[in-house]
Design a protein around this motif. Structure first.
Motif, PDB file in Angstrom:
ATOM      1  N   LEU A  65      23.054  72.330   5.714  1.00 23.83           N
ATOM      2  CA  LEU A  65      24.004  73.436   5.606  1.00 23.83           C
ATOM      3  C   LEU A  65      23.844  74.431   6.746  1.00 23.83           C
ATOM      4  CD1 LEU A  65      23.720  73.953   1.771  1.00 23.83           C
ATOM      5  CD2 LEU A  65      25.606  72.862   3.001  1.00 23.83           C
ATOM      6  N   MET A  66      22.616  74.691   7.156  1.00 26.51           N
ATOM      7  CA  MET A  66      22.381  75.613   8.266  1.00 26.51           C
ATOM      8  C   MET A  66      22.996  75.096   9.560  1.00 26.51           C
ATOM      9  SD  MET A  66      18.489  76.854   7.487  1.00 26.51           S
ATOM     10  CE  MET A  66      18.350  77.560   9.118  1.00 26.51           C
ATOM     11  N   ALA A  67      23.019  73.778   9.737  1.00 25.12           N
ATOM     12  CA  ALA A  67      23.609  73.180  10.936  1.00 25.12           C
ATOM     13  C   ALA A  67      25.134  73.290  10.930  1.00 25.12           C
ATOM     14  CB  ALA A  67      23.188  71.719  11.060  1.00 25.12           C
ATOM     15  N   GLU A  68      25.719  73.346   9.735  1.00 24.47           N
ATOM     16  CA  GLU A  68      27.176  73.384   9.615  1.00 24.47           C
ATOM     17  C   GLU A  68      27.742  74.790   9.469  1.00 24.47           C
ATOM     18  OE1 GLU A  68      28.570  70.650   6.626  1.00 24.47           O
ATOM     19  OE2 GLU A  68      27.185  69.099   7.294  1.00 24.47           O
ATOM     20  N   TYR A  69      26.930  75.706   8.960  1.00 22.08           N
ATOM     21  CA  TYR A  69      27.394  77.069   8.708  1.00 22.08           C
ATOM     22  C   TYR A  69      26.448  78.052   9.389  1.00 22.08           C
ATOM     23  CZ  TYR A  69      30.018  74.659   5.075  1.00 22.08           C
ATOM     24  OH  TYR A  69      30.841  73.786   4.401  1.00 22.08           O
ATOM     25  N   ASN A  70      26.960  79.152   9.823  1.00 17.04           N
ATOM     26  CA  ASN A  70      26.163  80.169  10.501  1.00 17.04           C
ATOM     27  C   ASN A  70      25.462  81.033   9.459  1.00 17.04           C
ATOM     28  OD1 ASN A  70      25.056  81.848  12.419  1.00 17.04           O
ATOM     29  ND2 ASN A  70      26.927  83.041  12.690  1.00 17.04           N
ATOM     30  N   VAL A  71      24.261  80.610   9.059  1.00 13.16           N
ATOM     31  CA  VAL A  71      23.537  81.308   7.999  1.00 13.16           C
ATOM     32  C   VAL A  71      22.037  81.243   8.282  1.00 13.16           C
ATOM     33  CG1 VAL A  71      23.479  79.263   6.516  1.00 13.16           C
ATOM     34  CG2 VAL A  71      23.288  81.513   5.502  1.00 13.16           C
ATOM     35  N   GLU A  72      21.346  82.327   7.969  1.00 11.82           N
ATOM     36  CA  GLU A  72      19.895  82.354   8.138  1.00 11.82           C
ATOM     37  C   GLU A  72      19.227  81.513   7.056  1.00 11.82           C
ATOM     38  OE1 GLU A  72      18.304  86.289   8.349  1.00 11.82           O
ATOM     39  OE2 GLU A  72      19.931  86.980   9.648  1.00 11.82           O
ATOM     40  N   GLN A  73      18.070  80.974   7.382  1.00 15.07           N
ATOM     41  CA  GLN A  73      17.389  80.068   6.468  1.00 15.07           C
ATOM     42  C   GLN A  73      17.096  80.707   5.115  1.00 15.07           C
ATOM     43  OE1 GLN A  73      14.032  77.951   8.066  1.00 15.07           O
ATOM     44  NE2 GLN A  73      13.366  77.264   6.059  1.00 15.07           N
ATOM     45  N   SER A  74      16.550  81.915   5.102  1.00 13.90           N
ATOM     46  CA  SER A  74      16.187  82.538   3.823  1.00 13.90           C
ATOM     47  C   SER A  74      17.416  82.793   2.958  1.00 13.90           C
ATOM     48  CB  SER A  74      15.417  83.834   4.042  1.00 13.90           C
ATOM     49  OG  SER A  74      16.215  84.781   4.725  1.00 13.90           O
ATOM     50  N   VAL A  75      18.511  83.201   3.582  1.00 12.16           N
ATOM     51  CA  VAL A  75      19.756  83.439   2.850  1.00 12.16           C
ATOM     52  C   VAL A  75      20.295  82.117   2.305  1.00 12.16           C
ATOM     53  CG1 VAL A  75      22.152  84.206   3.070  1.00 12.16           C
ATOM     54  CG2 VAL A  75      20.315  85.517   4.160  1.00 12.16           C
ATOM     55  N   CYS A  76      20.270  81.090   3.143  1.00 14.02           N
ATOM     56  CA  CYS A  76      20.752  79.769   2.728  1.00 14.02           C
ATOM     57  C   CYS A  76      19.928  79.253   1.554  1.00 14.02           C
ATOM     58  CB  CYS A  76      20.685  78.804   3.911  1.00 14.02           C
ATOM     59  SG  CYS A  76      21.454  77.203   3.600  1.00 14.02           S
ATOM     60  N   GLU A  77      18.610  79.353   1.648  1.00 16.40           N
ATOM     61  CA  GLU A  77      17.748  78.881   0.565  1.00 16.40           C
ATOM     62  C   GLU A  77      18.059  79.598  -0.746  1.00 16.40           C
ATOM     63  OE1 GLU A  77      13.745  79.430   1.964  1.00 16.40           O
ATOM     64  OE2 GLU A  77      13.882  77.719   3.344  1.00 16.40           O
ATOM     65  N   ASP A  78      18.172  80.912  -0.683  1.00 11.73           N
ATOM     66  CA  ASP A  78      18.457  81.697  -1.892  1.00 11.73           C
ATOM     67  C   ASP A  78      19.788  81.307  -2.522  1.00 11.73           C
ATOM     68  OD1 ASP A  78      16.074  83.061  -1.590  1.00 11.73           O
ATOM     69  OD2 ASP A  78      17.006  84.873  -0.770  1.00 11.73           O
ATOM     70  N   HIS A  79      20.820  81.192  -1.689  1.00  9.55           N
ATOM     71  CA  HIS A  79      22.157  80.881  -2.210  1.00  9.55           C
ATOM     72  C   HIS A  79      22.236  79.450  -2.729  1.00  9.55           C
ATOM     73  CE1 HIS A  79      24.639  84.431  -0.730  1.00  9.55           C
ATOM     74  NE2 HIS A  79      23.372  84.722  -0.450  1.00  9.55           N
ATOM     75  N   VAL A  80      21.613  78.527  -2.024  1.00 11.79           N
ATOM     76  CA  VAL A  80      21.640  77.120  -2.462  1.00 11.79           C
ATOM     77  C   VAL A  80      20.897  76.967  -3.784  1.00 11.79           C
ATOM     78  CG1 VAL A  80      20.827  74.786  -1.917  1.00 11.79           C
ATOM     79  CG2 VAL A  80      22.005  76.135  -0.177  1.00 11.79           C
TER      80      VAL A  80
END
Length: 102
Positions: A65-80
């Motif tokens: 998801l980080m490769a496809e969307y412009n999102v920081e890792q910690s934010v991505c982890e929390d939301h996922v």
């Protein structure tokens, strides 16, 4: 089936059966035929749903998801994790432990 569990990055999840999924205007929508309940997964949720077609760990899903969307890792982890816990609570996915549903 585990439904009240807090997920971690190491949990492996997969789609549950009994859902009809369709693309509508770039977003995934789903009908759970067992409950007769409709869900709008949206764009990112739809991408997560697609990735869950085979068993995948949260740890492997986040970089995709980080490769496809412009999102920081910690934010991505929390939301996922939050999104997956919602799916788990609705019995739309399940934790895959040694190839078995849990």
């Amino acid at each position: 089936m585990i439904t009240n569990q807090v997920l971690t990055m190491d949990h492996i999840l997969i789609q549950a059966e009994g859902n009809i999924v369709s693309d509508m205007d770039g977003e995934k929508v789903m009908l759970n035929i067992n409950k007769g309940k409709y869900f709008n997964l949206g764009d990112v949720g739809g991408r997560i749903w697609d990735a869950l077609s085979a068993p995948i760990s949260v740890r492997k899903l986040v970089p995709i998801l980080m490769a496809e969307y412009n999102v920081e890792q910690s934010v991505c982890e929390d939301h996922v994790l939050s999104f997956l816990e919602s799916l788990l609570k609705e019995n739309l996915v399940y934790v895959n432990v040694e190839g078995k549903r849990q």
